[in-house]
Design a protein around this motif. Structure first.
Motif, PDB file in Angstrom:
ATOM      1  N   MET C   1       0.879  -1.227  -0.011  1.00 49.51           N
ATOM      2  CA  MET C   1      -0.081   0.068  -0.017  1.00 49.51           C
ATOM      3  C   MET C   1       0.917   1.537  -0.139  1.00 49.51           C
ATOM      4  N   ASN C   2       0.301   2.237  -0.769  1.00 53.48           N
ATOM      5  CA  ASN C   2       1.180   3.461  -0.860  1.00 53.48           C
ATOM      6  C   ASN C   2       1.129   4.222   0.292  1.00 53.48           C
ATOM      7  N   ALA C   3       2.265   4.717   0.911  1.00 54.83           N
ATOM      8  CA  ALA C   3       1.922   5.736   2.026  1.00 54.83           C
ATOM      9  C   ALA C   3       1.442   7.252   1.566  1.00 54.83           C
ATOM     10  N   LEU C   4       0.784   7.670   2.426  1.00 57.67           N
ATOM     11  CA  LEU C   4       0.560   9.113   2.031  1.00 57.67           C
ATOM     12  C   LEU C   4       1.572  10.113   2.458  1.00 57.67           C
ATOM     13  N   TYR C   5       2.117   9.822   3.613  1.00 57.57           N
ATOM     14  CA  TYR C   5       3.421  10.707   4.011  1.00 57.57           C
ATOM     15  C   TYR C   5       4.620   9.549   4.439  1.00 57.57           C
ATOM     16  N   ARG C   6       5.696   9.935   4.028  1.00 61.82           N
ATOM     17  CA  ARG C   6       6.752   9.041   4.320  1.00 61.82           C
ATOM     18  C   ARG C   6       7.865  10.106   4.776  1.00 61.82           C
ATOM     19  N   LEU C   7       8.605  10.225   6.026  1.00 61.06           N
ATOM     20  CA  LEU C   7       9.598  10.738   6.450  1.00 61.06           C
ATOM     21  C   LEU C   7      10.857   9.743   6.505  1.00 61.06           C
ATOM     22  N   ILE C   8      11.684  10.574   5.937  1.00 62.40           N
ATOM     23  CA  ILE C   8      13.015   9.532   5.903  1.00 62.40           C
ATOM     24  C   ILE C   8      14.357  10.576   6.421  1.00 62.40           C
ATOM     25  N   GLY C   9      14.781  10.430   7.680  1.00 64.18           N
ATOM     26  CA  GLY C   9      15.806  10.918   8.164  1.00 64.18           C
ATOM     27  C   GLY C   9      15.586  12.479   8.417  1.00 64.18           C
ATOM     28  N   ILE C  10      14.520  12.880   8.921  1.00 62.25           N
ATOM     29  CA  ILE C  10      14.081  14.204   8.933  1.00 62.25           C
ATOM     30  C   ILE C  10      14.651  14.656  10.126  1.00 62.25           C
ATOM     31  N   ARG C  11      15.154  15.945   9.962  1.00 67.41           N
ATOM     32  CA  ARG C  11      15.721  16.752  11.271  1.00 67.41           C
ATOM     33  C   ARG C  11      15.271  18.097  11.104  1.00 67.41           C
ATOM     34  N   LYS C  12      15.075  18.549  12.272  1.00 68.28           N
ATOM     35  CA  LYS C  12      14.498  20.012  12.390  1.00 68.28           C
ATOM     36  C   LYS C  12      15.132  20.420  13.756  1.00 68.28           C
ATOM     37  N   SER C  13      15.689  21.532  13.672  1.00 70.10           N
ATOM     38  CA  SER C  13      16.421  22.101  14.950  1.00 70.10           C
ATOM     39  C   SER C  13      16.325  23.731  15.094  1.00 70.10           C
ATOM     40  N   HIS C  14      16.070  23.997  16.247  1.00 69.95           N
ATOM     41  CA  HIS C  14      15.854  25.616  16.568  1.00 69.95           C
ATOM     42  C   HIS C  14      17.425  25.712  17.336  1.00 69.95           C
ATOM     43  N   GLY C  15      18.284  26.620  16.337  1.00 65.57           N
ATOM     44  CA  GLY C  15      19.608  26.783  16.939  1.00 65.57           C
ATOM     45  C   GLY C  15      20.424  25.660  17.106  1.00 65.57           C
ATOM     46  N   GLN C  16      20.804  25.298  18.251  1.00 66.50           N
ATOM     47  CA  GLN C  16      21.714  24.166  18.787  1.00 66.50           C
ATOM     48  C   GLN C  16      20.495  22.908  18.998  1.00 66.50           C
ATOM     49  N   ARG C  17      19.380  23.183  19.364  1.00 66.67           N
ATOM     50  CA  ARG C  17      18.536  22.094  20.036  1.00 66.67           C
ATOM     51  C   ARG C  17      17.725  21.640  18.715  1.00 66.67           C
ATOM     52  N   THR C  18      17.862  20.213  18.740  1.00 70.70           N
ATOM     53  CA  THR C  18      17.057  19.449  17.861  1.00 70.70           C
ATOM     54  C   THR C  18      15.658  19.057  18.204  1.00 70.70           C
ATOM     55  N   VAL C  19      14.894  19.646  17.392  1.00 68.13           N
ATOM     56  CA  VAL C  19      13.382  19.251  18.195  1.00 68.13           C
ATOM     57  C   VAL C  19      12.689  18.384  17.280  1.00 68.13           C
ATOM     58  N   LEU C  20      13.062  17.913  16.307  1.00 68.04           N
ATOM     59  CA  LEU C  20      12.427  16.681  15.623  1.00 68.04           C
ATOM     60  C   LEU C  20      13.572  15.830  14.917  1.00 68.04           C
ATOM     61  N   ALA C  21      13.568  14.555  15.382  1.00 71.53           N
ATOM     62  CA  ALA C  21      14.504  13.617  14.542  1.00 71.53           C
ATOM     63  C   ALA C  21      13.852  12.342  14.215  1.00 71.53           C
ATOM     64  N   ILE C  22      13.115  12.250  13.191  1.00 66.83           N
ATOM     65  CA  ILE C  22      12.470  11.104  12.658  1.00 66.83           C
ATOM     66  C   ILE C  22      13.112  10.405  11.701  1.00 66.83           C
ATOM     67  N   ASP C  23      13.719   8.874  11.862  1.00 63.15           N
ATOM     68  CA  ASP C  23      14.379   8.517  10.815  1.00 63.15           C
ATOM     69  C   ASP C  23      13.428   7.787   9.569  1.00 63.15           C
ATOM     70  N   ASP C  24      12.387   7.190  10.054  1.00 64.77           N
ATOM     71  CA  ASP C  24      11.495   6.534   9.368  1.00 64.77           C
ATOM     72  C   ASP C  24      10.267   6.511   9.659  1.00 64.77           C
ATOM     73  N   LEU C  25       9.166   7.135   8.946  1.00 61.96           N
ATOM     74  CA  LEU C  25       7.799   6.977   9.568  1.00 61.96           C
ATOM     75  C   LEU C  25       6.924   7.101   8.325  1.00 61.96           C
ATOM     76  N   ALA C  26       5.952   6.150   8.368  1.00 65.91           N
ATOM     77  CA  ALA C  26       5.167   6.160   7.116  1.00 65.91           C
ATOM     78  C   ALA C  26       3.611   6.309   7.510  1.00 65.91           C
ATOM     79  N   LEU C  27       3.075   6.952   6.893  1.00 65.42           N
ATOM     80  CA  LEU C  27       1.384   7.357   7.411  1.00 65.42           C
ATOM     81  C   LEU C  27       0.558   7.026   6.185  1.00 65.42           C
ATOM     82  N   TYR C  28      -0.284   6.108   6.541  1.00 64.72           N
ATOM     83  CA  TYR C  28      -1.142   5.758   5.254  1.00 64.72           C
ATOM     84  C   TYR C  28      -2.780   6.170   5.319  1.00 64.72           C
ATOM     85  N   PRO C  29      -3.055   6.618   4.165  1.00 62.68           N
ATOM     86  CA  PRO C  29      -4.207   7.270   3.977  1.00 62.68           C
ATOM     87  C   PRO C  29      -5.627   6.398   4.687  1.00 62.68           C
ATOM     88  N   GLY C  30      -6.433   7.239   4.738  1.00 62.27           N
ATOM     89  CA  GLY C  30      -7.835   6.634   5.405  1.00 62.27           C
ATOM     90  C   GLY C  30      -7.504   6.205   6.967  1.00 62.27           C
TER      91      GLY C  30
END
Lengths: 269, 228, 219
Positions: C1-30
């Motif tokens: 089944m195709n994923a709606l969202y797929r997050l691969i190695g997502i990084r988000k930081s404010h300055g030095q602080r990492t606020v989001l670190a998701i290596d692998d996540l798939a979200l499916y429709p419905g």
């Protein structure tokens, strides 16, 4: 609310159109404050405007600046009183077709009591000497106008360089200077035309010295040279010159009176 | 006292009789100010919004400059524009010195910083959720900014009116660029300056009263808008 | 089944602080996802990312298996399939109708269709006949419902909800819970954050728990 805002919008638009909707020909004339402040232009120009179907935009400044505006090509015609400067203006190629229009004379006015006693003076230069000696307040135009130029000539021939707290350089037109001299009860050099227009209601200063040949005050009108400034409205400027020096204009000038007295005089042909 | 009372009576009579010179000067003043504020709004509002919603290096400097320009002396604007539009200046060809157009240019320059600054502070004080909300509902960047302006319409109107208040009351630009030509570029303020100099206090006072009334109306409007 | 969202190695930081670190996540429709975690765990950051409002600092986000290009032109059509409802939503000045119709107008939906959708959305959130009310005069609960209606009127593929039930009264909360629970059945994928430990159980669906920006567990 909606009707109100519609109404406001309509009024706004109408008012805004007022300034841009003038399609007539406009002639720009720089002139001295005395011709405007004496009230002459209000009667002299409208007949011409009707006849030539145009508007004359009058920029009233000192003679010096009026000529400068001509030298810059910012006006089409100049109407001033400082013979030497006018001749230079023409000689330098900025103006053409200078014509004599009218004359009056300068007078020294001051407080009725005449604290410096200038009424007894024999010449204008002597009168100024008396004022300087007494250090009586004197208001100078200080604006490079025709009157100011004349005043400087007189100080020069009196051999005095006016300085000190009694000598005030106003930097304003003839009218404001008379008003200022009245407020401060000071002497000043004025042209008879403007003084007559102010006499009585607006000033209680009296003429204390007059009638000397050196106080003669001729007015001239000059068209700005179209060879130098091709954009000037030369034809219209020439029409205006013809009008003010012609029979109709000359009659208006001669007939113009302020407080029952003539303000300017025309040359006998 | 007698003099003032008498002048005041004459002034009121002049206003009530709709004296031609008074009416023309008032109409010229308002007309020129309206044109100026129209152009100043077209330039100043987008500028204020742009500076308000974007982050860029030197933003503080730009804001400081805008603030300084708000206090721009009218005679300096007059001088600068005069130099540009005189026949000897770069735009001399147009031949607009001593016309209402010249005054409109000068007053527009005068009003832009005011309109931009007031717009900027409205935008800075705006709810930070407006643009993200518009974006999440499918607006493009331009549409979301448009929505922001719509939400801030009272603040922006206040900015425009503040600019109008400044130009209607100024005398430097009108005098230097308009030349105080009777029935053409003579405004309320230049007429007051001239008539007072000539000792025509009643006419000056009549115009002064009208000018005060206009200023009062403008400020009343401004107050109402700022309370919304 | 195709994923709606797929997050691969997502990084988000404010300055030095990492606020989001998701290596692998798939979200499916419905489906319905509940997103939990302590304050500052990165829930809102993740929602803003999924709403395509703020780009990540690193990694790749795929939408329907296509990498998202973060340019205005490319984002607009995607954003029109995804809608985010803020925790304390902002209602535009004016009446309820224009608020609910806002997104419809942007999508060129006019006339009867627009009327129908607005009416339907308002009925769905339990505010029939509220169209002509002034938005600024609504109570907190009513405003929350209008904002929900504004999102639902768009019939989005994805509805992202940031604490939709946190600031409302009990009645509204229960009502909206029912509305939300029914959405996946109507083809809308729901991803909502919550503080209430009972929500994941009651609403069903999948639980995503974040700790310090990282995926802690998935049920």
């Amino acid at each position: 609310m909606k009707i109100l805002s519609r109404f406001l919008f309509a009024v706004t638009t109408f008012i805004m159109l007022c300034t841009v909707a003038s399609a007539e020909d406009r002639l720009k004339m720089s002139t001295t404050t005395s011709t405007q402040d004496s009230g002459l232009l209000k009667v002299l120009l409208p007949p011409f405007e009707n006849k030539a179907n145009c508007k004359v935009d009058v920029v009233a400044v000192g003679t010096g600046q009026a000529l400068k505006l001509g030298e810059a090509g910012d006006v089409d015609v100049v109407f001033v009183h400082a013979r030497k400067l006018e001749d230079k203006f023409v000689a330098d190629g900025f103006g053409v077709n200078r014509k004599d229009v009218m004359y009056n004379d300068f007078v020294v006015i001051g407080p009725k009591g005449d604290p410096a006693g200038i009424a007894k003076a024999k010449t204008a230069a002597e009168a100024l000497k008396l004022i300087a000696a007494k250090q009586s307040s004197f208001i100078s135009r200080g604006d490079k106008s025709g009157t100011h130029t004349k005043e400087q000539e007189l100080w020069k021939s009196a051999g005095i360089e006016p300085k000190g707290s009694w000598y005030v350089e106003a930097g304003q037109g003839m009218g404001p200077v008379i008003t200022m001299a009245t407020e401060r009860q000071a002497y000043t050099l004025a042209d008879r035309g403007t003084y007559n227009a102010y006499k009585g209601q607006k000033t209680d200063l009296a003429i204390l010295f007059q009638g000397e040949k050196g106080l003669f005050n001729p007015y001239g009108i000059i068209a700005v040279n179209p060879k130098k400034f091709p954009h000037v409205k030369h034809d219209l400027a020439m029409k205006l010159i013809d009008f003010v020096t012609g029979a109709e204009g000359q009659k208006i000038i001669a007939d113009y009176k302020a407080h029952g007295e003539p303000v300017f005089f025309i040359y006998k042909k | 006292m007698e003099f003032l009372a008498e002048t005041f009576r004459t002034a009121i009579a002049l206003i009530l009789s709709l004296d031609g010179e008074v009416v023309t000067a008032v109409a010229t003043s308002i007309s020129v100010a309206l044109w100026s504020i129209l152009f100043a709004t077209l330039a100043g509002v987008p500028a204020g919004v742009a500076v308000g919603i974007t982050e860029f290096p030197g933003k503080r400097l730009v804001i400081t400059i805008l603030n300084t320009l708000m206090a721009l002396p009218t005679v300096v604007v007059g001088l600068a524009v005069y130099g540009i539009i005189s026949r000897q200046g770069p735009l001399g060809e147009l031949g607009i010195l001593f016309t209402p157009k010249a005054m409109i240019i000068g007053q527009t320059v005068l009003a832009i910083p005011i309109v931009a600054n007031f717009t900027l502070s409205t935008v800075k004080g705006a709810d930070p959720r407006i643009i993200p909300t518009a974006l999440t509902l499918g607006a493009g960047p331009f549409q979301s900014v448009l929505q922001l302006a719509k939400e801030l319409r009272f603040g922006i109107m206040a900015a425009v009116i503040a600019g109008f208040g400044r130009v209607i009351a100024e005398v430097g630009v009108a005098m230097m660029l308009g030349g105080n030509i009777r029935g053409y570029t003579r405004t309320m303020t230049t007429a007051i300056a001239m008539e007072t100099g000539k000792g025509e206090f009643a006419l000056g006072l009549a115009l002064g009263i009208i000018l005060m009334a206009v200023a009062l109306l403008v400020n009343l409007f401004l107050n109402i808008l700022q309370q919304r | 089944m195709n994923a709606l969202y797929r997050l691969i190695g997502i990084r988000k930081s404010h300055g030095q602080r990492t606020v989001l670190a998701i290596d692998d996540l798939a979200l499916y429709p419905g489906k319905l996802y509940t997103l939990t975690g302590a304050n500052g765990a990165g829930k809102t950051t993740l929602l803003n990312l999924l709403a395509l409002l703020t780009p990540p600092c690193g990694g790749e986000l795929r939408y329907e298996e296509e990498p998202v290009r973060w340019s205005n032109a490319a984002l607009l059509p995607l954003r029109r399939q995804v809608t985010l409802l803020h925790q304390s939503p902002y209602l535009f000045d004016g009446i309820v109708f224009t608020n609910v119709a806002f997104g419809l107008k942007l999508r060129g939906i006019r006339g009867e269709e627009k009327q129908r959708r607005v009416k339907q959305a308002l009925e769905l959130v339990g505010l029939p006949g509220f169209g002509q009310r002034r938005a600024r005069e609504l109570s907190g609960g009513e405003a929350q419902r209008v904002a929900m209606a504004r999102a639902l009127a768009l019939e989005p593929k994805v509805l992202l909800l940031d604490e939709p039930l946190a600031n409302v009264d009990r009645a509204t909360s229960e009502y909206l819970e029912g509305v939300i629970a029914a959405l996946p059945g109507r083809g809308t994928t729901v991803i909502m954050t919550t503080h209430d430990p009972e929500h994941p159980g009651r609403l069903g669906g999948e639980l995503i728990h974040l700790v310090a920006g990282e995926l802690a567990c998935r049920i």
